[in-house]
Scaffold this motif. Structure first.
Motif, mmCIF file in Angstrom:
data_model
loop_
_atom_site.group_PDB
_atom_site.id
_atom_site.type_symbol
_atom_site.label_atom_id
_atom_site.label_comp_id
_atom_site.label_asym_id
_atom_site.label_seq_id
_atom_site.Cartn_x
_atom_site.Cartn_y
_atom_site.Cartn_z
ATOM 1 N N SER A 70 0.941 -1.267 0.049
ATOM 2 C CA SER A 70 0.051 -0.039 0.149
ATOM 3 C C SER A 70 0.746 1.287 -0.112
ATOM 4 O O SER A 70 0.527 2.225 -0.671
ATOM 5 C CB SER A 70 -1.035 0.039 1.068
ATOM 6 N N VAL A 71 1.817 1.291 0.754
ATOM 7 C CA VAL A 71 2.707 2.374 0.875
ATOM 8 C C VAL A 71 3.479 2.679 -0.593
ATOM 9 O O VAL A 71 3.675 3.549 -1.089
ATOM 10 C CB VAL A 71 3.852 2.294 1.939
ATOM 11 N N SER A 72 3.960 1.419 -1.219
ATOM 12 C CA SER A 72 4.583 1.606 -2.436
ATOM 13 C C SER A 72 3.631 2.024 -3.613
ATOM 14 O O SER A 72 4.222 2.878 -4.395
ATOM 15 C CB SER A 72 5.062 0.133 -2.917
ATOM 16 N N LYS A 279 5.041 8.426 10.973
ATOM 17 C CA LYS A 279 5.545 7.356 11.814
ATOM 18 C C LYS A 279 6.788 7.069 10.902
ATOM 19 O O LYS A 279 6.922 7.170 9.797
ATOM 20 C CB LYS A 279 4.675 6.453 11.984
ATOM 21 N N ARG A 280 7.765 6.528 11.608
ATOM 22 C CA ARG A 280 9.243 6.122 11.128
ATOM 23 C C ARG A 280 9.235 5.277 9.995
ATOM 24 O O ARG A 280 9.759 5.244 9.098
ATOM 25 C CB ARG A 280 9.986 5.849 12.376
ATOM 26 N N ARG A 281 8.087 4.215 9.931
ATOM 27 C CA ARG A 281 8.155 3.282 8.933
ATOM 28 C C ARG A 281 7.777 3.719 7.731
ATOM 29 O O ARG A 281 8.168 3.284 6.813
ATOM 30 C CB ARG A 281 7.158 1.963 9.460
ATOM 31 N N VAL A 393 1.088 10.369 1.500
ATOM 32 C CA VAL A 393 1.258 8.835 1.581
ATOM 33 C C VAL A 393 1.057 8.461 3.083
ATOM 34 O O VAL A 393 0.116 7.408 3.323
ATOM 35 C CB VAL A 393 2.542 8.633 1.262
ATOM 36 N N ALA A 394 1.390 9.078 4.093
ATOM 37 C CA ALA A 394 1.161 8.799 5.396
ATOM 38 C C ALA A 394 -0.205 9.060 5.835
ATOM 39 O O ALA A 394 -0.785 8.044 6.546
ATOM 40 C CB ALA A 394 2.007 9.493 6.418
#
Length: 409
Positions: A70-72, A279-281, A393-394
């Motif tokens: 999902s992030v990609s 968030k860091r991820r 994105v976040a």
């Protein structure tokens, strides 16, 4: 004191110094060159370890949390959308507003510029993977190695527990050290902004580039203060765009006066984490990706500058096929500038002139004196793209924790 205020004070002192110090003195000039390079090296110093360990832990957490795809996907959507949109904005604006012709220079092409795509691809797989950690300019090889390390740890979480714990600790330590360097960069901004202003004064005195600078300034304001905030409010309901704009001040300032994507990256990562609450991820992955690939500001500036070159050489109208070629070539080259954190915009412009041919091979010399200012606007828009894009994105992946603006760094 807020970070952007520290940077603004350093920039103000640098601009004042440029108006006072005698640059015609060779000793003074050499000293300024040394201090500027030292400041840039200082700002980049902790970037590679922070990127490597941060990306490794982020990929591990994204894979174990089933958010990697999902992030990609959202990163890819934002990268393509911003690049295409700003390329179209650049073309439409320069086709509508006809700038005065710039006098043709008498210089000749000394060497043919190029971006070696083969070398860029091969650098992702060096003979030893540890070589990926030796290049502080092209960050993608280190990013790929870190991603593989994080993905490998996610295959068997039990066996990789010790490695993950070590990487997590090193990521936090690297980030803490990087934070110190980001704070101290405010002092370095004195030399960086002074160097920029000395170069810019010569361009301003020439006068012929002022119309181009004005249109770039207007587009920068419209994109950063109107287009991106409106798009964010439309696609992220309930979001206050002013938060992202406020957090973007420091990265934009650093990007504009340094023109350096790698120098801007640590500043952007800090604001993404400590101001926007990403968030860091996601924070550790999205900002490097945007720094390497999201050169939408460069695509916009390249397309505008190339049209200015064509119109300066010829009074004939630009054909529709040429417009399509300019747009697609600018767009394509913008994705290949990851190995050129500084000067990539002007390099791409020289490549376009060579590719176009027809007697325009030396056309880039027309804008060579203003290369620094042209690159400054491109870098500033790229920095804003990274800030707004990472927040988007976040938000879409629900990996954000909002802070009150008074707590922004």
């Amino acid at each position: 004191m807020k970070l952007w205020i520290k940077y603004l004070i350093g920039i103000a002192l640098g601009l004042l110094a440029a108006a006072i110090i005698p640059m015609e003195n060779r000793l003074v000039s050499n000293t300024l060159d040394f201090l500027t390079e030292f400041a840039i090296r200082f700002g980049r110093y902790t970037l590679l370890p922070t990127l490597f360990f941060g990306v490794a832990i982020s990929v591990f957490k994204l894979r174990t949390g089933n958010k990697i795809w999902s992030v990609s996907l959202w990163l890819l959507v934002v990268l393509m959308a911003t690049a295409v949109t700003l390329t179209l904005v650049g073309l439409l604006s320069i086709l509508i507003v006809r700038l005065p012709r710039i006098p043709i220079p008498t210089g000749k092409v000394t060497e043919i510029a190029s971006i070696n795509l083969r070398d860029l691809v091969m650098s992702l797989l060096p003979f030893s993977s540890f070589q990926s950690l030796l290049d502080g300019v092209y960050l993608l090889p280190a990013f790929v190695l870190a991603g593989l390390a994080g993905a490998g740890c996610a295959v068997d979480t039990a066996d990789s527990k010790a490695t993950v714990s070590l990487f997590d600790s090193l990521a936090r330590v690297s980030y803490s050290v990087m934070s110190f360097f980001v704070d101290m960069l405010a002092v370095g901004m004195i030399a960086i902004s002074c160097y920029w202003m000395v170069d810019a004064l010569a361009v301003f005195k020439a006068g012929m580039y002022l119309p181009l600078i004005i249109i770039l300034l207007v587009l920068f304001i419209l994109i950063v203060c109107v287009l991106y905030p409106v798009a964010l409010r439309f696609f992220c309901q309930g979001t206050r765009s002013v938060r992202v704009l406020y957090a973007s001040i420091s990265p934009i300032l650093v990007a504009f006066f340094s023109g350096d994507a790698n120098l801007t990256l640590p500043v952007a990562m800090r604001h993404g984490s400590e101001s926007l609450g990403i968030k860091r991820r996601v924070n550790a992955v999205s900002y490097p990706i945007f720094s390497i690939f999201a050169r939408s500001g460069s695509a916009l500036v390249i397309s505008i500058c190339f049209v200015v070159i064509l119109r300066s050489y010829s009074s004939l109208s630009i054909s529709f096929s040429d417009i399509i070629w300019i747009g697609t070539t600018s767009l394509g080259l913008s994705f290949l500038l990851g190995g050129l954190p500084v000067g990539g915009t002007f390099m791409a412009l020289t490549i376009m002139c060579t590719m176009y041919g027809r007697g325009f091979e030396a056309g880039y010399l027309l804008l060579k004196p203003a290369a620094g200012i042209i690159g400054a606007f491109a870098a500033a828009i790229d920095a804003a793209t990274a800030m707004f894009g990472s927040y988007f994105v976040a938000f879409k992946t629900k990996t954000i924790e909002h802070y009150d603006m008074k707590h922004f760094i």
